[in-house]
Write an enzyme that holds these catalytic residues in place. Structure first.
Site, PDB file in Angstrom:
ATOM      1  N   ILE A  96       0.908  -1.165   0.000  1.00  0.00           N
ATOM      2  CA  ILE A  96       0.000   0.000   0.000  1.00  0.00           C
ATOM      3  C   ILE A  96       0.937   1.203   0.000  1.00  0.00           C
ATOM      4  O   ILE A  96       1.896   1.258   0.764  1.00  0.00           O
ATOM      5  CB  ILE A  96      -0.946   0.003   1.228  1.00  0.00           C
ATOM      6  CG1 ILE A  96      -1.761   1.303   1.290  1.00  0.00           C
ATOM      7  CG2 ILE A  96      -0.222  -0.203   2.520  1.00  0.00           C
ATOM      8  CD1 ILE A  96      -2.863   1.293   2.377  1.00  0.00           C
ATOM      9  N   SER A  97       0.692   2.167  -0.880  1.00  0.00           N
ATOM     10  CA  SER A  97       1.638   3.274  -1.053  1.00  0.00           C
ATOM     11  C   SER A  97       1.669   4.186   0.171  1.00  0.00           C
ATOM     12  O   SER A  97       0.704   4.266   0.948  1.00  0.00           O
ATOM     13  CB  SER A  97       1.256   4.106  -2.273  1.00  0.00           C
ATOM     14  OG  SER A  97       1.181   3.277  -3.407  1.00  0.00           O
ATOM     15  N   GLN A  98       2.799   4.891   0.295  1.00  0.00           N
ATOM     16  CA  GLN A  98       2.987   5.890   1.353  1.00  0.00           C
ATOM     17  C   GLN A  98       1.894   6.966   1.223  1.00  0.00           C
ATOM     18  O   GLN A  98       1.585   7.397   0.108  1.00  0.00           O
ATOM     19  CB  GLN A  98       4.360   6.521   1.126  1.00  0.00           C
ATOM     20  CG  GLN A  98       4.762   7.577   2.099  1.00  0.00           C
ATOM     21  CD  GLN A  98       6.060   8.258   1.663  1.00  0.00           C
ATOM     22  OE1 GLN A  98       6.466   8.165   0.508  1.00  0.00           O
ATOM     23  NE2 GLN A  98       6.698   8.936   2.581  1.00  0.00           N
TER      24      GLN A  98
END
Ligand code: SAM
Length: 514
Positions: free
Chosen positions: A61-63
């Site tokens: 899951i992206s930053q």
């Protein structure tokens, strides 16, 4: 405001707004989506951290900041029709759902697509449609799109996707090598004309598909001619990762480091001993952490007994009678300079306003070089608290007396006699002192910590000078291990609230040493 809302507000302020994302709709969207609902159960406590997190099927899951920066770059309006390639957890699609009219998110892994779909319906995002498939093909039947966001890195922007933008449409995608990419923005300005813009360095998992990379994540599976696939130069990568800083004296400078306020140890390092600018920047960051977030330990890569003299000054304790002048050993400029002096005066003044002694911030050295001052400090301590023990210690440390002023020659002497001359004596002395922790510590616990640390230092230094004689990495490792252990002792001594601003390159070296 509930705790949850407060956590999200803080995440958005500290990690996103302060890094320059300005679009109010994007910031509101980031505050509205419950990020913890998109991470695997075991990682919920890390959901608001400033970084990507692992999710199911080995993906990420992206930053939060990267999601916000991509959504802002795509300039999405309320009625927009948006395609996301790489739905992953569904988090970015949910954020898009807050700002766009309709979102279709494609994910190549069936399990992830199923999970993301379930989250959308549980959270009521009925304008977000998650589909399983190869996103590099786009969705010709749903095109044209006002915006396309690709959340996985390829060697080029797939032509198929560019062709599915409406005129004026924006596509944002990481492009480059498997380990580092540039975030690229492509705007379709006319039927057959696209403008490209580079938004900085990022790292994403690979875009795998017919117009992306092959299954191993490395080879390009696409036959299309390179678009934004140019390899980044080092200056471009630095420019991409760099953040503009205001003047050191501007309060906004310190505030940029608020994002580290909840860490227990903050490492402030650089590649050399640094310039005056570096010293001042480091002091400004440390001042901010001490003043606003209650950091109480400033640990530096300097000799313990020298730093202890400064510590007594900054924490308004009596100077130790007979202590040597601090920082007279080469290289004196490292700590005996006007920038450090200004910081020390500031620390003393700051502490003057704090009645509770344990809340005052101290100044501690992690390094091992000043063995003779450490011997002096242990003997002085024992003379005061246990004169009988001081006599024994004098005898034990007497073994090192001939080398005290020039300990580097000790290694040679110990070697030529074929045995570790003073090892047993200094270890015994250190153990004897630590065994008395309860008795001695009843008095002045700061003074006991100082003496114990000096005794440990002498034991480490004895070994260090012996091993140094052989050269090689082991002496560096020993020194770094000692610094790491000193830090641990400090954290133990200061309790769970002691937070550290650790200066210089110490941790960088520690990693090599451990
Ligand atoms: N936006 C996601 C989120 O918020 O959780 C993060 C996405 S993750 C960095 C990238 C995702 O892209 C992975 O789940 C990966 O399986 C997916 N992916 C890679 N290549 C793809 C493709 N050709 N089509 C669809 N999804 C793809």
């Amino acid at each position: 405001m509930s705790d949850h809302e407060e956590t999200l507000r803080r995440m958005v302020d500290v990690q996103i707004a302060r890094r320059g994302v300005r679009d109010a709709a994007v910031l509101d969207a980031m505050r509205a989506v419950a990020r913890e609902r998109f991470v695997p159960e075991g990682l919920v406590e890390f959901a608001f951290e400033d970084g990507p997190l692992p999710i199911e099927v080995g993906q990420t899951i992206s930053q939060p900041y990267v999601v916000a920066a991509m959504v802002e770059a795509a300039e999405i309006g309320p009625g927009d029709h948006v395609l996301e390639v790489g739905a992953g957890s569904g988090y970015a699609a949910a954020v898009l759902g807050q700002v766009a009219g309709r979102v279709i998110a494609i994910e190549r892994h069936g399990e992830l697509a199923r999970l993301a779909r379930a989250r959308m319906s549980a959270l009521g995002y009925d304008n977000v449609d998650v589909r399983e498939g190869d996103g590099t093909l786009g969705l010709p039947e749903e095109a044209p799109f006002d915006a396309i966001l690709v959340a996985a890195g390829g060697s080029e922007v797939p032509e198929t996707l560019k062709q599915q933008l409406r005129i004026g449409g924006r596509l944002v995608m990481p492009v480059g090598e498997p380990d580092v990419q540039t975030l690229c923005k492509v705007t379709r300005v006319a039927e057959d004309r696209f403008e490209e813009e580079s938004l900085g360095a990022v790292t994403f998992v690979p875009l795998i598909g017919a117009h992306g990379r092959a299954e191993d994540g490395h080879r390009s599976a696409s036959n299309h001619s390179p678009g934004a696939s140019r390899k980044q130069t080092v200056p471009e990568m630095i420019a991409g990762a760099a953040e503009p800083l205001p003047d050191f004296d501007d309060p906004a400078f310190g505030r940029l480091f608020d994002r580290y306020a909840d860490r227990r140890v903050v490492l402030l390092g650089e590649a050399s001993h640094g310039t005056s600018e570096f010293y001042r920047a480091r002091a400004a960051i440390t001042r901010h952490l001490v003043e606003h977030y209650g950091f109480t330990i400033v640990a530096v890569e300097a000799d313990w007994p020298d730093a202890a003299t400064v510590d007594r000054y900054v924490r308004h304790r009596e100077p130790r009678a007979g202590a040597e002048k601090p920082f007279e050993r080469f290289p004196t400029w490292m700590w005996r300079n006007t920038d450090v002096q200004a910081f020390i005066h500031w620390l003393r003044e700051h502490n003057a306003g704090i009645a509770e002694r344990s809340r005052r911030a101290g100044f501690y050295g992690l390094d091992i070089y000043n063995m003779s001052a450490s011997i002096g400090a242990v003997l002085d301590y024992l003379d005061r608290v246990d004169p009988e023990a001081a006599k024994v210690a004098r005898e034990r440390y007497g073994c090192l007396t001939p080398w005290q002023k020039n300990p580097a020659t000790y290694g040679r002497a110990a070697l030529s006699r074929g045995y570790a001359e003073c090892e047993e004596a200094v270890i015994e002395q250190c153990q004897a002192l630590l065994r008395k922790r309860l008795d001695y510590g009843k008095g002045d616990s700061d003074a006991f910590l100082d003496a114990a640390q000096n005794a440990r230092l002498i034991a480490s230094a004895e070994r260090y000078y012996r091993i140094m004689y052989y050269g090689g990495a082991e002496s560096w490792n020993l020194r770094d291990t000692h610094m790491f252990e000193t830090l641990q002792h400090l954290l133990d001594a200061k309790g769970p609230d002691g937070a550290v601003s650790l200066t210089r390159t110490a941790l960088h070296k520690m990693h090599k040493g451990l």
